[in-house]
Design a protein around this motif. Structure first.
Motif, PDB file in Angstrom:
ATOM      1  N   SER A   1       0.829  -1.210   0.000  1.00  0.00           N
ATOM      2  CA  SER A   1       0.000   0.000   0.000  1.00  0.00           C
ATOM      3  C   SER A   1       0.865   1.264   0.000  1.00  0.00           C
ATOM      4  O   SER A   1       0.522   2.253  -0.634  1.00  0.00           O
ATOM      5  CB  SER A   1      -0.996  -0.063   1.154  1.00  0.00           C
ATOM      6  N   ALA A   2       2.049   1.211   0.658  1.00  0.00           N
ATOM      7  CA  ALA A   2       2.880   2.418   0.686  1.00  0.00           C
ATOM      8  C   ALA A   2       3.709   2.571  -0.581  1.00  0.00           C
ATOM      9  O   ALA A   2       3.701   3.631  -1.210  1.00  0.00           O
ATOM     10  CB  ALA A   2       3.802   2.388   1.905  1.00  0.00           C
ATOM     11  N   LEU A   3       4.405   1.518  -0.965  1.00  0.00           N
ATOM     12  CA  LEU A   3       5.423   1.689  -1.996  1.00  0.00           C
ATOM     13  C   LEU A   3       4.941   1.345  -3.401  1.00  0.00           C
ATOM     14  O   LEU A   3       5.577   1.721  -4.378  1.00  0.00           O
ATOM     15  CB  LEU A   3       6.666   0.865  -1.647  1.00  0.00           C
ATOM     16  N   ILE A   4       3.846   0.610  -3.497  1.00  0.00           N
ATOM     17  CA  ILE A   4       3.333   0.289  -4.837  1.00  0.00           C
ATOM     18  C   ILE A   4       2.081   1.107  -5.135  1.00  0.00           C
ATOM     19  O   ILE A   4       1.981   1.767  -6.164  1.00  0.00           O
ATOM     20  CB  ILE A   4       3.055  -1.222  -4.975  1.00  0.00           C
ATOM     21  N   ASP A   5       1.111   1.088  -4.182  1.00  0.00           N
ATOM     22  CA  ASP A   5      -0.119   1.840  -4.423  1.00  0.00           C
ATOM     23  C   ASP A   5       0.010   3.306  -4.043  1.00  0.00           C
ATOM     24  O   ASP A   5      -0.872   4.108  -4.328  1.00  0.00           O
ATOM     25  CB  ASP A   5      -1.281   1.214  -3.624  1.00  0.00           C
ATOM     26  N   LEU A   6       1.087   3.673  -3.340  1.00  0.00           N
ATOM     27  CA  LEU A   6       1.361   5.059  -2.936  1.00  0.00           C
ATOM     28  C   LEU A   6       0.202   5.656  -2.146  1.00  0.00           C
ATOM     29  O   LEU A   6      -0.135   6.833  -2.285  1.00  0.00           O
ATOM     30  CB  LEU A   6       1.664   5.934  -4.156  1.00  0.00           C
ATOM     31  N   ASN A   7      -0.382   4.826  -1.319  1.00  0.00           N
ATOM     32  CA  ASN A   7      -1.474   5.264  -0.457  1.00  0.00           C
ATOM     33  C   ASN A   7      -0.932   6.255   0.575  1.00  0.00           C
ATOM     34  O   ASN A   7      -0.017   5.940   1.330  1.00  0.00           O
ATOM     35  CB  ASN A   7      -2.027   4.010   0.229  1.00  0.00           C
ATOM     36  N   GLU A   8      -1.523   7.457   0.606  1.00  0.00           N
ATOM     37  CA  GLU A   8      -0.962   8.502   1.463  1.00  0.00           C
ATOM     38  C   GLU A   8      -0.999   8.147   2.943  1.00  0.00           C
ATOM     39  O   GLU A   8      -0.093   8.500   3.700  1.00  0.00           O
ATOM     40  CB  GLU A   8      -1.698   9.833   1.239  1.00  0.00           C
ATOM     41  N   ASP A   9      -2.064   7.445   3.364  1.00  0.00           N
ATOM     42  CA  ASP A   9      -2.151   7.067   4.774  1.00  0.00           C
ATOM     43  C   ASP A   9      -1.004   6.151   5.167  1.00  0.00           C
ATOM     44  O   ASP A   9      -0.472   6.231   6.273  1.00  0.00           O
ATOM     45  CB  ASP A   9      -3.485   6.356   5.042  1.00  0.00           C
ATOM     46  N   ALA A  10      -0.613   5.263   4.234  1.00  0.00           N
ATOM     47  CA  ALA A  10       0.494   4.359   4.529  1.00  0.00           C
ATOM     48  C   ALA A  10       1.829   5.091   4.416  1.00  0.00           C
ATOM     49  O   ALA A  10       2.737   4.863   5.219  1.00  0.00           O
ATOM     50  CB  ALA A  10       0.466   3.171   3.575  1.00  0.00           C
ATOM     51  N   LEU A  11       1.933   5.981   3.434  1.00  0.00           N
ATOM     52  CA  LEU A  11       3.207   6.686   3.219  1.00  0.00           C
ATOM     53  C   LEU A  11       3.585   7.542   4.419  1.00  0.00           C
ATOM     54  O   LEU A  11       4.762   7.692   4.737  1.00  0.00           O
ATOM     55  CB  LEU A  11       3.110   7.577   1.978  1.00  0.00           C
ATOM     56  N   GLY A  12       2.586   8.142   5.063  1.00  0.00           N
ATOM     57  CA  GLY A  12       2.891   9.016   6.187  1.00  0.00           C
ATOM     58  C   GLY A  12       2.453   8.453   7.524  1.00  0.00           C
ATOM     59  O   GLY A  12       2.474   9.154   8.526  1.00  0.00           O
ATOM     60  N   GLY A  13       2.052   7.187   7.527  1.00  0.00           N
ATOM     61  CA  GLY A  13       1.429   6.623   8.717  1.00  0.00           C
ATOM     62  C   GLY A  13       2.425   6.117   9.748  1.00  0.00           C
ATOM     63  O   GLY A  13       3.642   6.195   9.562  1.00  0.00           O
ATOM     64  N   PRO A  14       1.893   5.578  10.847  1.00  0.00           N
ATOM     65  CA  PRO A  14       2.744   5.112  11.956  1.00  0.00           C
ATOM     66  C   PRO A  14       3.701   3.987  11.542  1.00  0.00           C
ATOM     67  O   PRO A  14       4.816   3.927  12.041  1.00  0.00           O
ATOM     68  CB  PRO A  14       1.750   4.634  13.008  1.00  0.00           C
ATOM     69  N   LEU A  15       3.266   3.104  10.608  1.00  0.00           N
ATOM     70  CA  LEU A  15       4.165   2.033  10.192  1.00  0.00           C
ATOM     71  C   LEU A  15       5.371   2.605   9.440  1.00  0.00           C
ATOM     72  O   LEU A  15       6.487   2.097   9.534  1.00  0.00           O
ATOM     73  CB  LEU A  15       3.424   1.020   9.312  1.00  0.00           C
ATOM     74  N   MET A  16       5.153   3.678   8.680  1.00  0.00           N
ATOM     75  CA  MET A  16       6.258   4.306   7.969  1.00  0.00           C
ATOM     76  C   MET A  16       7.248   4.908   8.971  1.00  0.00           C
ATOM     77  O   MET A  16       8.457   4.786   8.819  1.00  0.00           O
ATOM     78  CB  MET A  16       5.723   5.368   7.007  1.00  0.00           C
TER      79      MET A  16
END
Lengths: 291, 415
Positions: B209-224
């Protein structure tokens, strides 16, 4: 007939280089300018999109770092090179023995390419194999010089290497200027009781104004187009701490598939260079008209 | 007299240069960047195979790992209307050239040889452009590997780590043993290679979700933020002199015992083998702790340019590339694993066999992802923006929280 041919010959000889320069320098400047207004990615595209790339460029953190580094590098490089070059020239001008031997020593670094300078200084400054390592081997265990590995100081190592390379050249320019000054003026000043320091400060250095101007213009454009030195010395790193506009331009145009942004940065660099060259040309032309 | 010779010379050189640019009908001109010893040997395998079919090989090697220089040359040649017959390419470069409409269609060959059935589907996404086969994959490298010195691992008294916590404790005891725990070279792509493993260790879902779909919540989220925290932890185990170091020098540190482990793609194995080390007894290969069962890959492929050279020669070359015998011979030399899942693994060493089994399992389980560090997740403009942030953070420009915010901003700016 012969007369006519003689009249024509210089034009025929100059025409090819004129057209080559017209196309490959000015033509491509215009082409780059147009590309900066398009949405070119991997290959050039020709769809006009206005000034979007310019707003994009100035929003990029990467570009801000590059411009910031250029400011640090350019100012220090120009000032230090000028000061060292001037001092060396003044010392060499004291009719000392062995001047013919010393002069080429200071001038030789200029004969190297920036790639060689960068690589040599990279090894020399590397804490693992260079200066720090040798000092440790010689027993000075607490010696520490790891600027090249430090994000905040790495740009200053670029300054060190560039100054080493260019100050001898600046010296030669000032030396030529000093040799052009009439010895009678100095003698007259000495008779009037001026000290050596005063003669230089009040008379000689002001008379070197054209040499200062030439040195400034040459150093300024060298610093704006600095590319090979940075690539060889730090390759823009650590991280992107020593990125400069020229390395930015290459990366965005040719390897990051953002040709539009790359072309935009090239145009900004061109504007920077113009803003230095045009006042220079203007002042040169004006003094020519006066004389 | 002089003039006459001059004119002759010019005429001769003109003829020669025209002759040189026009390849003979059944030659393939191949642009690639496999120039180092083992890689050049691997290319030789393909060359011999083609010569057996009566197809000449015009070599056009452009040195420079990662192929930046080769891609620049390619752009210049295509712009000048003189594309090479076949070009080694990575990931999205194939899609970009496909968008330009420059690539030859290999559908007929693919159908007759049944490529669809044997090439992993995550790989097909890169070999196909709009559903048409345009490239023949040569190999699959995977990046979520850790190469551990067996003696350094034994000195810690522990086993190879399988979770993040175990990894940290192994690194700690290596540090206590007085060696550099983690050998690493401070180049952006190497920082990003570690990041591949770290991000994947936080879950397949997060990686996708972060690196392929570039989902903003994942890109800036707690897991990041957690991913960046882990990068900082790893940074603390790297020696201070790491910046600018080449990856093979980092491998050498593990080989000669200065360092404990390296996180690097499977091309690092070649360095260990060249130094005479044996997998299992001298060095240990494991998946990045926490990423067992998942694979991040990058794949070298040969794309054919339409209108340059005969299509018969291009098809013959693509067919040679996809030949299982070639795939096995090439990848044994190269250190990667075959791009088809039906190649027997008996020629491969312990790590190669593991790599092949992992690839097949990940393909079946849907946990085979492109590598972000090597341009197999998103287009290069966005990928390099992500790598910028990862590298800047690794070099201390941002805190973990700032890096996660910067990630969102950088991706948005590069879109």
């Amino acid at each position: 007939m012969k007369n006519y041919f003689q009249h024509l010959l210089p034009r025929i000889v100059l025409a090819p280089s004129f057209f080559v320069i017209l196309i490959f320098v000015y033509g491509f400047i215009i082409y780059t300018g147009y590309l900066s207004l398009t949405d070119s990615r991997m290959l050039p595209t020709y769809e006009y999109m206005g000034f979007g790339n310019y707003t994009k460029l100035f929003g990029l953190r990467h570009w801000k770092i590059a411009v910031n580094n250029l400011a640090i590098f350019g100012i220090l490089y120009i000032v230090i090179c000028t000061v060292i070059g001037l001092l060396l020239a003044i010392f060499l001008d004291q009719k000392i023995r062995g001047e013919g031997f010393l002069r080429p020593i200071f001038l030789y670094p200029m004969a190297l390419s920036f790639i060689v300078t960068g690589t040599a200084w990279k090894w020399f400054l590397d804490p693992g194999i260079g200066l720090e390592h040798i000092m440790h081997q010689w027993g000075w265990e607490s010696f520490e010089f790891r600027w090249i590995k430090d994000r905040t100081f790495a740009i200053y190592t670029v300054v060190i290497a560039a100054v080493w390379q260019s100050s001898g050249f600046v010296m030669a320019m000032f030396l030529a200027g000093l040799r052009g000054i009439d010895g009678e003026i100095m003698k007259a000043a000495q008779i009037d009781g001026a000290s050596g320091f005063k003669i230089y400060r009040r008379i000689i250095i002001p008379m070197l104004r054209p040499a200062f101007l030439s040195a400034f213009v040459i150093l300024a454009h060298l610093s704006i187009k600095a590319y090979d030195l940075v690539i060889a010395l730090t390759n823009g790193g650590p991280g992107r701490a020593t990125e400069v506009p020229a390395t930015f331009m290459y990366a965005y145009t040719f390897s990051r598939n953002q040709m539009g942004v790359g072309a935009t940065s090239a145009i900004i660099m061109l504007i920077m260079i113009f803003s230095i060259i045009i006042p220079y040309l203007y002042s040169e032309l004006r003094s020519e008209n006066q004389s | 007299m002089v003039n006459k010779y001059f004119v002759k010379g010019v005429a001769a050189s003109l003829v020669l240069s025209f002759g040189a640019t026009q390849a003979i009908a059944d030659d393939v001109e191949v642009l690639h960047w496999w120039t180092s010893g083992g890689e050049a040997a691997a290319v030789g395998v393909l060359k011999d195979d083609l010569e057996g079919k009566g197809i000449g090989w015009k070599d056009m090697p452009i040195a420079g790992g990662g192929g930046d220089a080769a891609m620049t040359t390619l752009k210049a040649r295509v712009t000048a209307g003189n594309a090479p017959t076949a070009v080694q390419m990575l990931g999205y470069a194939i899609q970009d050239w496909g968008d330009q409409g420059k690539l030859a269609n290999l559908n007929d060959l693919a159908a007759s040889e049944g490529w669809d059935a044997v090439v992993p589907s995550a790989l097909q996404a890169f070999s196909k452009h709009n559903g048409d086969w345009v490239a023949a994959p040569v190999n699959v490298h995977s990046t979520n590997w850790v190469w551990i010195s067996k003696s350094a691992l034994d000195a810690t008294g522990g086993n190879a780590p399988s979770t993040w916590e175990e990894l940290v404790s192994v690194l700690d005891s290596m540090k206590a043993n007085g060696i550099t725990p983690l050998a690493h070279g401070g180049q952006a792509w190497q920082d990003a290679t570690i990041f591949d493993g770290v991000a994947l260790s936080l879950g397949n879902g997060f990686y996708k979700s972060a690196l392929i779909d570039l989902n903003e919540d994942a890109l800036g989220g707690p897991l990041m933020v957690e991913a960046f925290n882990r990068m900082e932890t790893l940074r603390s185990y790297v020696d201070d002199n790491f910046s600018g170091r080449d990856w093979n020098l980092a491998s050498a540190m593990v080989i000669n015992g200065e360092a404990g482990m390296q996180m690097m793609g499977d091309w690092a194995k070649g360095e260990f083998l060249k130094a005479g080390q044996k997998p299992g007894s001298d060095f240990v290969c494991i998946r990045f702790p926490g990423t067992q069962g998942s694979v991040t890959f990058n794949s070298d492929q040969f794309a054919m340019f339409s209108g340059s050279g005969s299509s018969a020669a291009q098809e013959a070359m693509a067919s040679s590339v996809m030949n299982p015998v070639f795939q096995s011979a090439f990848n044994v030399v190269k250190g990667s694993v075959p791009a088809r899942t039906d190649v027997p693994d008996m020629m491969f060493d312990h790590c190669g066999k593991k790599g092949m089994a992992d690839l097949a399992a990940a393909n079946a389980a849907g946990s085979l992802f492109g590598s972000m560090a090597h341009g197999h997740t998103v287009r290069p403009a966005i990928q390099s923006a992500i790598v910028d942030v990862v590298s800047a953070h690794f070099n201390g420009e941002f805190s973990a929280e700032e890096a996660a915010e910067e990630m969102v901003a950088a991706v948005a700016a590069a879109r």
